[in-house]
Motif scaffolding. Structure first.
Motif, short mmCIF file in Angstrom:
data_model
loop_
_atom_site.label_atom_id
_atom_site.label_comp_id
_atom_site.label_asym_id
_atom_site.label_seq_id
_atom_site.Cartn_x
_atom_site.Cartn_y
_atom_site.Cartn_z
N GLU A 443 0.84 -1.19 0.00
CA GLU A 443 0.00 0.00 0.00
C GLU A 443 0.87 1.24 0.00
N TYR A 489 -8.20 3.44 -0.34
CA TYR A 489 -7.43 3.69 -1.55
C TYR A 489 -7.20 5.18 -1.71
N PRO A 520 -3.84 1.25 -3.25
CA PRO A 520 -4.31 0.91 -1.90
C PRO A 520 -3.65 1.79 -0.85
N SER A 521 -4.42 2.23 0.14
CA SER A 521 -3.90 3.09 1.20
C SER A 521 -4.76 2.96 2.44
#
Length: 548
Positions: A443, A489, A520-521
């Motif tokens: 991520e 995200y 992705p986050s």
């Protein structure tokens, strides 16, 4: 100033001329010999906020003390002045701060203050939604022309215009250094409070990483170096020097060196026989178009350098175009004639040539070994055509309208693929700025200290019948503590160069902006928007180009 003039103290020969139009009556000699004065925004958050409070309308006691809700009014008043200062000071970080630098004026803040006071006086409930729209979309947003800049503006304003601002413990920065004055202070108490703020500010108040200071210092250094270099080249004369090579000899060697590295144009007829235009394989069309563009640039570079060498030997006349090439080569810059025919690039001459050769090698490998399993995304002259080609292959395979398709982005843990995916394309070669990709958690993560750029993983662009990722700002949900929640995200813009700004080409696409990519986050989108995170092709002339 005019109101303070007194006839008994003014000089008898003093005259004041006020006009907003050119005048043929006013003596030009006075303009040439007189002292020029200008009123510019103060530098630094503290001085900027102070300047807002000592100017109208806040300095007007009748205006400042007449609100029906003094506690809320003074909190919002300070918050708006602080927001105004942040918007102006963020320009010092260059493209990391704003894609396009905007001149926000005191008038933008004044109308916003009056609207805020009106909303407080006329409504019992807080009208943050209306105020955020008026200030973010109209007053300040009316000047913003870039949609990514507008996204940041609305994101930042949401931090300053929210219900938590009425809490005395609410801070504008993570460290807690910057807060609104507590209780219901008077105008003089607010000025005293402002003078207690730090004289210089850290990047955190702008939502930026500490590395942003390095980026800002590099930009200032580059500007200074370019100015000195331009002065040096302008004053430098030709001819030789004792014990060394003449300027003509140095230029001739440089031109010969570049000419020896740049290959002949591609044989398009032979390539088209091997890769004919086919309905089921759009990448052949992409290759054909790329060869046309690169051949034009190759021919321009080779002909320019060949003519330059002839001119240095006195065989042909040194034209103005060749003089421009001489000045560019002397200062290590790309000649303007090359830049007009080239892809978007901000690199100096040496890295530009290395990058250009790497791009040609990428295409030559494609021609020799067939359509690659992984595409080097920075190697394309026109990236939009490549992405459209990937979608067209999918659309024709499954008989789906290409206008209904968009790419779904997958971050791959593998670094090499021997065969292409069943649908879509594998791409590599992108770099992240103001963030990095964590290969352990897969991520987006914070940048490491003093590391300005980090490589992104191989990505799988999979065509899907889904709406495209949105790059506009949408108000985030917050938890009980007021912290924005993550949506899992971040929609990151992709650019060709670090300038982040471009113009619309004849195809309707931006010359710099490429596309949005979903990463992705676990952090909220607002965190990365304020960071100025993006992806771009960078350092593509070093070992990151896997062309062997």
């Amino acid at each position: 100033i005019c109101e303070e003039f007194k006839p008994d103290t003014a000089h008898k020969n003093f005259r004041l001329w006020l006009t907003s139009y050119p005048s043929g009556v006013f003596p030009v000699a006075i303009l040439q010999n007189g002292i020029k004065m200008t009123n510019e925004p103060a530098k630094g958050i503290r001085l900027n906020v102070k300047g807002s409070f000592i100017a109208d309308p806040i300095a007007n006691e009748d205006f400042f003390e007449s609100c029906k809700k003094p506690q809320k009014w003074k909190k919002l008043c300070f918050s708006l002045c602080f927001f105004h200062a942040v918007m102006q000071e963020r320009r010092s970080f260059g493209p990391l701060g704003w894609n396009i630098p905007y001149e926000f004026t005191h008038g933008d803040m004044t109308i916003s203050l009056r609207q805020t006071k009106m909303m407080l006086d006329e409504y019992e409930e807080d009208q943050f939604k209306s105020l955020n729209y008026l200030i973010g979309e109209c007053n300040y947003g009316g000047r913003v022309t870039d949609d990514k800049d507008r996204r940041y503006l609305l994101c930042a304003l949401a931090d300053f215009y929210q219900v938590l601002i009425f809490d005395d413990e609410f801070a504008f920065s993570p460290s807690g250094t910057y807060k609104a004055p507590p209780a219901v202070p008077s105008h003089d108490e607010i000025i005293e409070y402002i003078l207690g703020l730090p004289l210089t500010q850290m990047p955190e108040i702008f939502g930026l990483h500490d590395n942003a200071d390095i980026t800002k210092d590099q930009q200032e250094t580059n500007y200074f170096s370019d100015t000195v270099l331009g002065t040096e080249s302008a004053s430098a004369g030709g001819g030789g020097s004792s014990g060394g090579k003449s300027q003509e000899e140095v230029l001739d060697e440089l031109a010969e060196s570049i000419l020896s590295k740049v290959p002949e144009p591609f044989d398009r007829e032979r390539v088209m026989k091997k890769y004919p235009i086919k309905f089921e394989e759009s990448m052949n069309t992409v290759l054909a178009q790329e060869l046309i563009r690169y051949n034009t640039l190759v021919e321009t570079i080779r002909s320019t350098l060949a003519n330059l060498r002839k001119a240095l030997k006195g065989l042909i006349v040194m034209s103005s175009e060749l003089e421009e090439v001489v000045n560019a080569l002397n200062t290590g810059k790309v000649p303007g004639g090359w830049a007009k025919k080239a892809y978007p690039s901000l690199k100096p001459l040496g890295p530009f040539v290395s990058d250009f050769l790497a791009r040609l090698a990428f295409l030559q490998k494609w021609i020799d070994q067939g359509i690659p399993a992984m595409f080097w995304m920075p190697g394309f002259f026109f990236v939009h055509a490549f992405m459209t080609g990937g979608m067209q292959n999918f659309a024709r395979k499954y008989t789906i309208p290409v206008d209904n398709l968009t790419f779904k982005h997958h971050m791959m843990s593998e670094t090499e693929f021997d065969s292409p995916p069943e649908n879509g394309v594998y791409v590599y070669g992108l770099f992240a700025e103001a963030g990095r990709f964590n290969f352990d958690s897969m991520e987006l993560d914070e940048s490491e200290p003093k590391v300005l750029f980090s490589s992104m993983p191989v990505m799988w662009f999979e065509p899907k019948e889904e709406p495209p990722p949105a790059l506009f700002w949408k108000e985030e949900e917050r938890d009980e503590a007021g912290v924005p929640k993550s949506v899992g995200y971040y929609v990151s813009p992709v650019y060709n160069t670090s300038a982040r700004r471009g113009t619309l080409s004849t195809t309707g696409h931006s010359t710099n902006y490429v596309c949005p990519i979903v990463i992705p986050s676990s952090r909220p989108q607002s965190h990365w928007i304020k960071r100025g995170e993006l992806m771009r092709s960078y350092h593509c002339y070093d070992n990151h180009c896997r062309l062997s």
